[in-house]
Motif scaffolding. Sequence first.
Motif, short mmCIF file in Angstrom:
data_model
loop_
_atom_site.label_atom_id
_atom_site.label_comp_id
_atom_site.label_asym_id
_atom_site.label_seq_id
_atom_site.Cartn_x
_atom_site.Cartn_y
_atom_site.Cartn_z
N UNK A 1 131.50 66.66 39.01
CA UNK A 1 132.04 66.39 40.35
C UNK A 1 133.54 66.67 40.38
N UNK A 2 134.21 66.28 39.33
CA UNK A 2 135.64 66.59 39.25
C UNK A 2 135.87 68.10 39.18
N UNK A 3 135.03 68.79 38.43
CA UNK A 3 135.16 70.23 38.28
C UNK A 3 134.89 70.95 39.59
N UNK A 4 133.82 70.53 40.30
CA UNK A 4 133.51 71.19 41.56
C UNK A 4 134.59 70.90 42.60
N UNK A 5 135.24 69.74 42.47
CA UNK A 5 136.36 69.44 43.37
C UNK A 5 137.47 70.48 43.23
N UNK A 6 137.78 70.86 41.99
CA UNK A 6 138.79 71.88 41.77
C UNK A 6 138.34 73.23 42.30
N UNK A 7 137.08 73.59 42.05
CA UNK A 7 136.55 74.86 42.54
C UNK A 7 136.63 74.92 44.06
N UNK A 8 136.20 73.85 44.71
CA UNK A 8 136.22 73.82 46.17
C UNK A 8 137.64 73.90 46.71
N UNK A 9 138.56 73.21 46.06
CA UNK A 9 139.96 73.24 46.51
C UNK A 9 140.50 74.66 46.46
N UNK A 10 140.21 75.37 45.38
CA UNK A 10 140.71 76.74 45.23
C UNK A 10 140.05 77.70 46.23
#
Length: 390
Positions: A92-101
């Motif tokens: 979830x933390x990782x997908x948060x970064x992906x989505x932000x970018x």
Amino acid sequence: MSSDLNIRKEEELLIELCRMEFNTEQLGKIRIIVHEVSDWHYIGKLANAHGVAALVWHNIEKHNISDTIPDAVISFLRGALMRSLSRNAFNTKSIGEVLRLLNAENIKTVILKGMALENSVYGNSGLRQMSDVDILVARNECLKARKTLMNNGFESLPVKSVFHKLILADTGKHLPSLLKNGASVEIHHELFGGKSSGMTQLFYESSIMTEIGGERAWIAEPQIFFLYLVKHLSLHEMNNESQLRLYTDLVVLIEKHGDEILNSKLLNISLRAEMPEILANHLVPLNKFWGITFTEPINAFITKYHNPESLNKFLFFLKSPKDNPPLNKSLFYRQVVADIPGLHRKILFVLGDIFPSVRFMKNRYKCKSIWRIVLFYPHRVGKLWWLIRH
């Protein structure tokens, strides 16, 4: 169930525990089977192989049916849930970064598979085990999305060949995995394959906006999500593997969105996706093993398209979900090539298989000498010829 289908009580109990909602009759049945089980270690081993150990323990604990389970099995199943919780929080933390970018580049990102299911139907509590993160972006933006992530610290797994680099967005269903700090992200640009590319567009355009990890994301509407999961399950079975985890996804989606999914529109879009037999074959186990009932039009559809042998395949995978040698590598390979648009792209793909990069050859054949690597190229021509002919 066990008597007429010749499955063990342990396997029957495992299936019964692969759901989120239970009625009184189902719970009563489970409490009876629990006292008929003789090999709890087999249940633990099988739950792990099927990717449902976290959910199984959750349901055992929630419904207070752990009295007869050995401590070692309880510890194993509880540990599986704790590991899944930790892994899902990390993802979830990782997908948060992906989505932000990607949001910063105005790239619409649809979340797929485990992450989407965990957040939409499993309750975001570690019950849907997953290893990596899968996303779907529009085909014309997938390379831009890949570049955006790679410019921000994500590293790509090697592309097999320089020829494949030329058709990166036209082969398979996703780009090479991107890795960063232990996270793995797959960018998909196609879901259904074959001549059904319009289905992927429908999946993408009808998705519903939500929020994951504090960032804007999209999740598919339930019916087409269900059909995609059936298709994804069938691809696993083409590789001679299958897991109760993938069937459980279908069950849990129906538990929450049954009326939205199980209607005549499902039959129509399965025809559009050129997968009526695939759908019919995977609806039967849902009825036979999970007790899910269908309307008369769906039952008529199943009668028309269902292959009775598919139930035997389900029973085989129940006992042996993984590590089965593929039954027909050539059929799968020809399907991959057939899905590539345009003759010139097909040729580039085949050339890439014959002449992979030196790095790929070193890893594939476990050798360091460039001269030894050269000797393996004729072998690849012979292998490809075998795949095409058989």
